[in-house]
Design a protein around this motif. Structure first.
Motif, PDB file in Angstrom:
ATOM      1  N   UNK A 370       0.832  -1.208   0.000  1.00  0.00           N
ATOM      2  CA  UNK A 370       0.000   0.000   0.000  1.00  0.00           C
ATOM      3  C   UNK A 370       0.868   1.260   0.000  1.00  0.00           C
ATOM      4  N   UNK A 371       1.919   1.277   0.808  1.00  0.00           N
ATOM      5  CA  UNK A 371       2.802   2.443   0.870  1.00  0.00           C
ATOM      6  C   UNK A 371       3.523   2.671  -0.457  1.00  0.00           C
ATOM      7  N   UNK A 372       3.950   1.594  -1.082  1.00  0.00           N
ATOM      8  CA  UNK A 372       4.595   1.708  -2.392  1.00  0.00           C
ATOM      9  C   UNK A 372       3.609   2.224  -3.433  1.00  0.00           C
ATOM     10  N   UNK A 373       2.382   1.698  -3.380  1.00  0.00           N
ATOM     11  CA  UNK A 373       1.381   2.069  -4.377  1.00  0.00           C
ATOM     12  C   UNK A 373       0.960   3.527  -4.256  1.00  0.00           C
ATOM     13  N   UNK A 374       0.785   4.022  -3.022  1.00  0.00           N
ATOM     14  CA  UNK A 374       0.354   5.420  -2.897  1.00  0.00           C
ATOM     15  C   UNK A 374       1.458   6.370  -3.359  1.00  0.00           C
ATOM     16  N   UNK A 378       0.783   8.721  -6.543  1.00  0.00           N
ATOM     17  CA  UNK A 378       0.873  10.167  -6.353  1.00  0.00           C
ATOM     18  C   UNK A 378       1.853  10.794  -7.338  1.00  0.00           C
ATOM     19  N   UNK A 379       3.035  10.220  -7.452  1.00  0.00           N
ATOM     20  CA  UNK A 379       4.058  10.784  -8.332  1.00  0.00           C
ATOM     21  C   UNK A 379       3.639  10.697  -9.797  1.00  0.00           C
ATOM     22  N   UNK A 380       3.003   9.589 -10.175  1.00  0.00           N
ATOM     23  CA  UNK A 380       2.531   9.431 -11.561  1.00  0.00           C
ATOM     24  C   UNK A 380       1.456  10.466 -11.879  1.00  0.00           C
ATOM     25  N   UNK A 396       6.537  15.980  -4.669  1.00  0.00           N
ATOM     26  CA  UNK A 396       6.493  14.537  -4.876  1.00  0.00           C
ATOM     27  C   UNK A 396       6.339  13.834  -3.529  1.00  0.00           C
ATOM     28  N   UNK A 397       5.779  12.651  -3.545  1.00  0.00           N
ATOM     29  CA  UNK A 397       5.445  11.843  -2.372  1.00  0.00           C
ATOM     30  C   UNK A 397       4.136  12.270  -1.718  1.00  0.00           C
ATOM     31  N   UNK A 398       3.709  13.506  -1.952  1.00  0.00           N
ATOM     32  CA  UNK A 398       2.482  13.987  -1.321  1.00  0.00           C
ATOM     33  C   UNK A 398       1.256  13.496  -2.090  1.00  0.00           C
ATOM     34  N   UNK A 399       0.270  12.886  -1.394  1.00  0.00           N
ATOM     35  CA  UNK A 399      -0.954  12.428  -2.073  1.00  0.00           C
ATOM     36  C   UNK A 399      -1.969  13.539  -2.301  1.00  0.00           C
ATOM     37  N   UNK A 400      -1.650  14.769  -1.852  1.00  0.00           N
ATOM     38  CA  UNK A 400      -2.558  15.916  -2.002  1.00  0.00           C
ATOM     39  C   UNK A 400      -2.092  16.751  -3.191  1.00  0.00           C
ATOM     40  N   UNK A 401      -2.978  16.970  -4.163  1.00  0.00           N
ATOM     41  CA  UNK A 401      -2.624  17.687  -5.388  1.00  0.00           C
ATOM     42  C   UNK A 401      -3.639  18.775  -5.706  1.00  0.00           C
TER      43      UNK A 401
END
Length: 489
Positions: A370-374, A378-380, A396-401
């Protein structure tokens, strides 16, 4: 610092000016009609006053269908959005029996634990049977179960602090803790874009408040030096205590805190650090332990660590972690602990179980996956939005965009057009953001598949062209190599 394009700023000001002028004109005629019909409460002062009331009536109500959308399923990668209709120009909204299956780009379900989980859900259901849905009491009376003691120990171990204290609501964790930690004669130095819960907690403390420019350590240092030199207002006595308050990931900007530099400055000037990890704990770092792990900061250098369980853990409530002395003091003095209802036992069990999954204590590698996937999702997603020409905030690394919209007419247009295409997004405007900086905030989850993200990007790109929010030229697409064709000489 967000640099608004000149033409965009000009058209945004013009749009708000036009709305303001026509709104004031309509209010003027309404006052005449009310006076003529004597339709006012004589002797009563108006409950609602000022431009805030005007904004709600003349601007917000026109687009209120873009907010508070009810759902009828768990907030997973896809969820059911209940249709609403209005027969009076959006003054009131009525729910229908129709639901639309939409791709969820708005919930804080960073690790996908908000939906049914093979490890967490059975344990939460079992705790519901054993402890009921609520303790019906505050912690100091009959509201502490063995689950609460286990949860606090679990949280302390997870964030690598000696002790922790949990609360029933994340917002209250900030707003109720700060007044207990500091008071009159103290100094709070707050990031200019800190969350409203921090702002209200700081104001309620009675301490002097100073603000430093968002995520700029050099300005923090200059503010610290100036305030230490001047001392308390009027008396110029030394400050009793200085606390610097920052967030791990800023919820409206998606930016990571420059924590290593801020820690170094606070050490230099003997100031305490209060770190809000509501959006970063569980979502970033190799093992999900937040910005300290991601940025290589020793948790011993952060005096007060705050976080919530409403994002990565799929539950509710918040926590404070720190030294044993700090937690003991809060247990005796914090009103949110003394008088607030304790965390629901099923919610507590959900948090415990999700942390075990993240750490691999469930006997699987799902947490690491899950950590790898998020991180990859996010980066993609951020990279693709940039390539399309959107102005996207954050790191990068942040899931908030956040995708910048600016113009008030583009707020409802973007939201409604995405919903028509079965993609649910959250748009954010004043007062949650400054008047000129309206945006759509995308939240990525580990539950999203690559196909989900590609579908979302197609819709957002189409709507972006339609609404006109691609403020930069799109990058040319690289030609894809043709496969399966024989080379012809």
């Amino acid at each position: 610092m967000i640099t608004i394009p000149y033409l965009t700023a000009l058209t945004t000001y013009f749009s708000y000016g036009l709305l303001f002028a026509f709104g004031q004109l309509r209010d003027f005629f309404r006052k005449i009609i009310d006076w003529w019909s004597h339709n006012t409460l004589q002797g009563y002062a108006p409950i609602c006053l000022g431009l805030e009331d005007f904004y709600i009536r003349r601007l917000y109500l026109r687009i209120q269908d873009c907010f508070n959308r009810p759902i009828s399923s768990s907030p997973d990668a896809w969820f059911d959005v209940v249709e609403r209709i209005s027969y009076d120009n959006n003054k009131t909204l009525k729910r229908t029996t129709k639901v639309n299956r939409c791709l969820n780009l708005g919930s804080y379900n960073y690790l996908g634990f908000a939906a049914a989980d093979e490890f967490c859900t059975p344990r939460a259901i079992e705790s519901l049977k054993s402890f009921s849905a609520s303790t019906c009491s505050c912690r100091v009376d009959g509201g502490t179960t063995k689950l609460h003691a286990e949860l606090e120990e679990c949280v302390a171990n997870f964030v690598q602090k000696p002790a922790a204290l949990v609360f029933g609501m994340g917002y209250v964790t900030n707003s109720a803790i700060l007044p207990v930690l500091i008071g009159k004669g103290g100094l709070i130095i707050s990031d200019s874009l800190n969350h409203n819960s921090i702002v209200n907690g700081a104001r309620g403390s009675g301490a002097t408040i100073r603000v430093f420019q968002h995520n700029i350590p050099s300005h923090l240092e200059s503010v610290l030096r100036e305030q230490i030199a001047e001392g308390q207002p009027r008396t110029h006595r030394p400050w009793k205590k200085i606390i610097v308050v920052v967030e791990g990931i800023y919820s409206m900007e998606g930016e990571l805190c420059k924590l290593p530099e801020i820690v170094a400055i606070c050490k230099k000037y003997k100031a305490y650090i209060y770190l809000d990890e509501a959006h970063s704990i569980g979502a970033v770092g190799k093992t999900g332990r937040g910005v300290c792990e991601l940025l290589g900061v020793d948790t011993a250098d952060v005096d007060v660590m705050m976080g919530t369980f409403t994002k990565s853990f799929g539950s509710c409530g918040g926590y404070i972690a720190g030294s044993k002395e700090l937690i003991r003091y809060l247990k005796y003095n914090c009103p949110a602990h003394l008088y607030g209802t304790s965390v629901s036992p099923p919610a507590a069990q959900q948090i415990i179980s999700s942390i075990k999954v993240i750490l691999g204590e469930d006997g699987s590698s799902r947490g690491a996956q899950k950590l790898t996937r998020i991180r990859e999702n996010s980066d993609f997603f951020r990279s693709e939005l940039h390539k399309m020409g959107f102005e996207v905030l954050g790191d990068n690394n942040s899931p908030v965009m956040p995708i910048m919209l600016y113009n008030p007419a583009k707020i409802p247009a973007f939201s409604r057009e995405c919903l028509k295409r079965n993609v649910a997004v959250v748009t954010v405007a004043f007062p949650a953001t400054p008047l000129l900086l309206a945006r759509a905030r995308i939240c990525i989850s580990a539950a999203h598949t690559h196909e989900d993200l590609k579908r979302a990007l197609e819709v957002i790109s189409e709507v972006g062209d339609l609404v006109g929010v691609k403020y930069f030229p799109a990058e040319p697409k690289k030609p894809q190599p043709e496969e399966g064709r024989a080379k012809v000489e």
